[in-house]
Write a protein that holds these residues in place. Structure first.
Motif, PDB file in Angstrom:
ATOM      1  N   ARG A 171      10.929 -16.372  -1.235  1.00  0.00           N
ATOM      2  CA  ARG A 171      11.726 -16.199  -0.035  1.00  0.00           C
ATOM      3  C   ARG A 171      12.716 -17.352   0.057  1.00  0.00           C
ATOM      4  N   CYS A 172      13.914 -17.047   0.538  1.00  0.00           N
ATOM      5  CA  CYS A 172      14.895 -18.092   0.820  1.00  0.00           C
ATOM      6  C   CYS A 172      14.221 -19.110   1.744  1.00  0.00           C
ATOM      7  N   GLY A 173      14.471 -20.403   1.505  1.00  0.00           N
ATOM      8  CA  GLY A 173      13.812 -21.450   2.279  1.00  0.00           C
ATOM      9  C   GLY A 173      14.113 -21.412   3.767  1.00  0.00           C
ATOM     10  N   LEU A 176      14.862 -18.012   8.776  1.00  0.00           N
ATOM     11  CA  LEU A 176      15.514 -16.897   9.452  1.00  0.00           C
ATOM     12  C   LEU A 176      16.025 -15.836   8.467  1.00  0.00           C
ATOM     13  N   CYS A 177      15.904 -16.118   7.190  1.00  0.00           N
ATOM     14  CA  CYS A 177      16.490 -15.252   6.164  1.00  0.00           C
ATOM     15  C   CYS A 177      15.431 -14.343   5.548  1.00  0.00           C
ATOM     16  N   HIS A 178      15.838 -13.117   5.201  1.00  0.00           N
ATOM     17  CA  HIS A 178      14.854 -12.211   4.610  1.00  0.00           C
ATOM     18  C   HIS A 178      15.147 -11.927   3.142  1.00  0.00           C
ATOM     19  N   ARG A 179      16.027 -12.753   2.547  1.00  0.00           N
ATOM     20  CA  ARG A 179      16.303 -12.553   1.126  1.00  0.00           C
ATOM     21  C   ARG A 179      15.507 -13.552   0.282  1.00  0.00           C
ATOM     22  N   SER A 180      15.678 -13.424  -1.032  1.00  0.00           N
ATOM     23  CA  SER A 180      15.095 -14.405  -1.940  1.00  0.00           C
ATOM     24  C   SER A 180      16.095 -15.523  -2.159  1.00  0.00           C
ATOM     25  N   PHE A 188      17.498 -21.714  -1.803  1.00  0.00           N
ATOM     26  CA  PHE A 188      18.143 -20.902  -0.772  1.00  0.00           C
ATOM     27  C   PHE A 188      18.978 -19.789  -1.395  1.00  0.00           C
ATOM     28  N   CYS A 189      19.268 -18.762  -0.579  1.00  0.00           N
ATOM     29  CA  CYS A 189      20.033 -17.623  -1.092  1.00  0.00           C
ATOM     30  C   CYS A 189      21.493 -17.976  -1.305  1.00  0.00           C
ATOM     31  N   THR A 190      22.010 -18.846  -0.450  1.00  0.00           N
ATOM     32  CA  THR A 190      23.431 -19.199  -0.484  1.00  0.00           C
ATOM     33  C   THR A 190      23.598 -20.647  -0.052  1.00  0.00           C
ATOM     34  N   ALA A 237      25.399 -21.381   2.360  1.00  0.00           N
ATOM     35  CA  ALA A 237      25.362 -21.298   3.818  1.00  0.00           C
ATOM     36  C   ALA A 237      23.956 -21.583   4.349  1.00  0.00           C
ATOM     37  N   HIS A 238      22.956 -20.954   3.734  1.00  0.00           N
ATOM     38  CA  HIS A 238      21.601 -21.169   4.237  1.00  0.00           C
ATOM     39  C   HIS A 238      21.052 -22.533   3.859  1.00  0.00           C
ATOM     40  N   TYR A 239      21.561 -23.091   2.785  1.00  0.00           N
ATOM     41  CA  TYR A 239      21.220 -24.472   2.448  1.00  0.00           C
ATOM     42  C   TYR A 239      21.719 -25.401   3.550  1.00  0.00           C
TER      43      TYR A 239
END
Ligand code: ZN
Length: 210
Positions: A72-74, A77-81, A110-112, A114-116
């Motif tokens: 899972r993305c760290g 709030l994210c539901h992607r890998s 993280f997925c992106t 942005a999420h980092y």
């Protein structure tokens, strides 16, 4: 998805008849919360803000790592890998070496970008005070010392990049020397966040999802 209501009814309820938790109770709450956020993603901004009261910066690091292990993305709030799933059997020292020397290492967590960035921004605001010292943290009348803000919200309010950088400099996430680099970084990130928003139009403020 994990909601404030679920955290209250499943994790905190057994402890709500007293204010001062024992060390054992505090540990149970911590472990259960992290377990919940490994098996489920946080439902919304409200949940992210609520869980901040239970986390230290170190807990958050642990949570990111644990989420990564289950692909899972760290960012809770994210539901992607995460963008690059690491081989769990890879040599740990080698992995750490690669991480240190790879400017895109965040993509293994993280997925992106942005999420980092969202994750950094969130973690920075977490208290270092031990959960045990946060007396009454599990009760409804608890007032956290800081109201955590999400980067997505900050960006919605002030899309002016310069303004944003000033904010990050104040938070010591950036300094004068690497301002230009950060500015470029944030432009990229804004583009990233726009993509995330298009894919997940309800990421903020949708309290109805579960
Ligand atoms: Zn993500």
């Amino acid at each position: 998805m994990a909601t404030v209501e679920e955290i209250k009814s499943v994790i905190l309820k057994p402890y709500t008849n007293h204010r001062q938790l024992t060390i054992r109770e505090v540990e149970n709450i911590s472990v259960s919360l992290i377990e919940l956020l490994i098996t489920k993603d946080a439902s919304d901004a409200k949940t992210m803000k609520y869980i901040a009261r239970f986390l230290t910066k170190q807990d958050y690091d642990d949570l990111v790592q644990e989420r990564n292990l289950v692909k899972r993305c760290g960012y809770p709030l994210c539901h992607r890998s995460q963008a690059r799933v690491r081989d769990p059997f890879a040599d740990r020292q080698m992995t750490n070496f690669m991480k240190k020397n790879n400017p895109y290492a965040y993509l293994t967590e993280f997925c992106t970008k942005a999420h980092y960035r969202c994750s950094q921004y969130y973690q920075f605001q977490l208290s270092d005070e031990a959960l045990f010292s946060r007396v009454g943290v599990h009760l409804d009348d608890y007032e956290p010392s800081t109201e955590v803000q999400l980067l997505e919200e900050a960006l919605q309010k002030e899309s002016d990049i310069k303004e944003m950088i000033r904010g990050m400099t104040e938070l010591k996430l950036a300094d004068e020397e690497n301002k230009d680099e950060i500015e470029k970084d944030i432009s990229e990130m804004l583009a990233d966040i726009k993509i995330v928003e298009v894919n997940e139009p309800n990421i903020i403020g949708d309290l109805a999802r579960d």
